[in-house]
Design an enzyme around this catalytic site. Structure first.
Site, PDB file in Angstrom:
ATOM      1  N   SER A  22       0.860  -1.183   0.057  1.00 43.14           N
ATOM      2  CA  SER A  22      -0.075   0.075   0.026  1.00 43.14           C
ATOM      3  C   SER A  22       0.897   1.294   0.168  1.00 43.14           C
ATOM      4  O   SER A  22       1.908   1.097   0.755  1.00 43.14           O
ATOM      5  CB  SER A  22      -0.750   0.056   1.274  1.00 43.14           C
ATOM      6  OG  SER A  22      -1.414   1.216   1.497  1.00 43.14           O
ATOM      7  N   TYR A  61      -1.641  -1.145  11.106  1.00 44.10           N
ATOM      8  CA  TYR A  61      -1.875  -1.621   9.377  1.00 44.10           C
ATOM      9  C   TYR A  61      -0.799  -1.382   8.582  1.00 44.10           C
ATOM     10  O   TYR A  61      -0.134  -2.153   7.871  1.00 44.10           O
ATOM     11  CB  TYR A  61      -3.388  -1.088   8.782  1.00 44.10           C
ATOM     12  CG  TYR A  61      -3.350  -1.257   7.483  1.00 44.10           C
ATOM     13  CD1 TYR A  61      -3.627  -2.688   6.969  1.00 44.10           C
ATOM     14  CD2 TYR A  61      -3.141  -0.286   6.527  1.00 44.10           C
ATOM     15  CE1 TYR A  61      -3.571  -2.878   5.432  1.00 44.10           C
ATOM     16  CE2 TYR A  61      -3.433  -0.505   5.191  1.00 44.10           C
ATOM     17  CZ  TYR A  61      -3.555  -1.784   4.873  1.00 44.10           C
ATOM     18  OH  TYR A  61      -3.598  -2.094   3.243  1.00 44.10           O
ATOM     19  N   LYS A 115       2.263  -3.872   6.599  1.00 44.07           N
ATOM     20  CA  LYS A 115       2.801  -3.842   5.173  1.00 44.07           C
ATOM     21  C   LYS A 115       3.906  -3.689   4.926  1.00 44.07           C
ATOM     22  O   LYS A 115       4.824  -4.469   4.245  1.00 44.07           O
ATOM     23  CB  LYS A 115       1.636  -2.766   4.441  1.00 44.07           C
ATOM     24  CG  LYS A 115       0.308  -3.182   4.362  1.00 44.07           C
ATOM     25  CD  LYS A 115       0.013  -4.352   3.204  1.00 44.07           C
ATOM     26  CE  LYS A 115      -1.351  -4.545   3.279  1.00 44.07           C
ATOM     27  NZ  LYS A 115      -1.698  -5.839   2.726  1.00 44.07           N
TER      28      LYS A 115
END
Ligand code: NAD
Ligand code: WQD
Length: 330
Positions: free
Chosen positions: A124, A148, A152
């Protein structure tokens, strides 16, 4: 070629599976249905006229994954499965680290045990943290602002370490910007439970009168009209990027998948209203903590090396997002 798609009943996964099947790949889906519905499997079969194998399996379940690899000769994996809600990750960091990181470790271990060493991973633009300038290139500094995003970035690191340990791996990391919209049949779109966190699903729910108005988070940024600017990308273009990545799997590579264009919140609202002929009432609200003013990609590397570029414009994006709502929720 047979491709295992983890998270294949989800928003981006389902759109990618459709393109894979249409392009002649065989597909096996593994999803625990935490954030998607089993009905998606039949919809994929209906839209494509092709068969797809489905396993309701958690990627944390090594035995379950083992069974899939025993029953299918998998050539490569596209790994979408993961939790993705930024706010929830702040509230439940252990849940996020466990699911996203442990899940990826289990997946890679089982892949290696079966001699399958080709993977395309969903990363992302969140790994760029608060970028110092735009457009953002792949070699910009990396940092994160929430658990989050940290999952990643950690998975990116793990995959690169894996490649260093064993050059037989082929690993492509795709950093998505802001995917929106739905496929042309209006079958595979985004419909989060409860109140959406992301802009486009929120606009759609306001347009559908499920929510009274949009809160525009800040109009005093240093941008074209003061509201936040993002690189919205049509989900079908994004899905297509995975097919290009599969074609060119070779060593370890990282690509931005974005359009290179920035749209402000109010520009997106206006495009939605004009193209769909529906009013989207909004109020200006305070800035959302953690937000940045502008975020858009330099997508040149994906074009130069994968031959991929986004082809659909913002008109396609806002029309297809509304069409998905009309077909399914009106
Ligand atoms: P999604 O929630 O629609 O799809 C993810 C799928 O993974 C869901 O079907 C869910 O049930 C499944 N899943 C989650 N944990 C699992 C587990 N442990 N085992 C098996 N299945 C599991 O999300 P999406 O928008 O399609 O995103 C796909 C991937 O792309 C995610 O990794 C996400 O972090 C990443 N991504 C998404 C965006 C975005 O804005 N949508 C942006 C950048 C990156
Ligand atoms: C877009 C713009 C908001 C909602 C997030 C994740 C990122 C990635 C994509 C997964 C911003 C504004 C939003 C609303 C608003 N996901 N907004 N009112 O924050 O760019 O990125 O999704 O990897 O990791 O952080 O997307 O859609 O939430 O916001 O004004 O109700 O819309 O302030 O300017 P974001 P978003």
């Amino acid at each position: 070629m047979k491709i295992l798609v983890t998270g294949g009943t989800g928003y981006i996964g389902s759109n990618t599976v459709v393109l894979l099947l249409k392009a002649g790949y065989e597909v096996v889906i593994c999803d625990n249905l935490y954030n998607s519905q089993i009905e998606v499997v039949d919809k994929i079969k209906k839209v494509t006229g092709k068969e797809v194998a489905f396993y309701k399996t958690d990627i944390l379940d090594r035995e379950g994954l083992d069974k899939i690899f025993n029953e299918h000769k998998i050539d490569a994996v596209i790994h979408f499965a993961g939790l993705k809600a930024v706010g929830e990750s702040v509230a439940k960091p252990l849940f996020y680290y466990h699911n996203n990181i442990e899940g990826t470790l289990a997946l890679c271990e089982v892949m290696a045990a079966h001699g399958c060493k080709s993977i395309v991973f969903s990363s992302s633009a969140t790994v760029y943290g608060k970028p110092e300038s735009v457009p953002i290139r792949e070699d910009f500094p990396l940092s994160t602002t929430n658990p989050y995003g940290s999952t990643k970035l950690m998975i990116e690191q793990i995959l690169q370490d894996l490649y260093v340990s064993d050059n037989e791996w082929n690993i492509t990391i795709l950093r998505y910007f802001n995917p929106i919209g739905a496929d042309e049949t209006g079958t595979f779109g985004e419909n989060p439970n409860g109140i959406p966190n992301n802009l486009m699903p929120y606009i759609v729910k306001v347009a559908n009168k499920e929510l009274p108005h949009l809160n525009v988070f800040g109009n005093d940024y240093d941008t074209v009209d003061g509201t936040g600017v993002r690189d919205y990308i049509h989900v079908v273009d994004l899905a297509n990027g995975h097919l290009k990545a599969l074609d060119k799997l070779n060593g370890v590579n990282i690509y931005n998948l974005g359009t290179g264009n920035g749209y402000s919140v109010l520009q997106l609202v206006k495009a939605f209203e004009e193209q769909n002929g529906i009013e989207v009432p909004y109020v200006i609200a305070p800035r959302r903590p953690g937000d940045i003013a502008e975020c858009y990609a330099d997508p040149a590397k994906a074009y130069n090396e994968l031959g991929w570029k986004a082809e659909r414009d913002v008109v396609d994006m806002v029309k297809s997002a509304w069409n998905f709502c009309v077909k399914n929720f009106k």
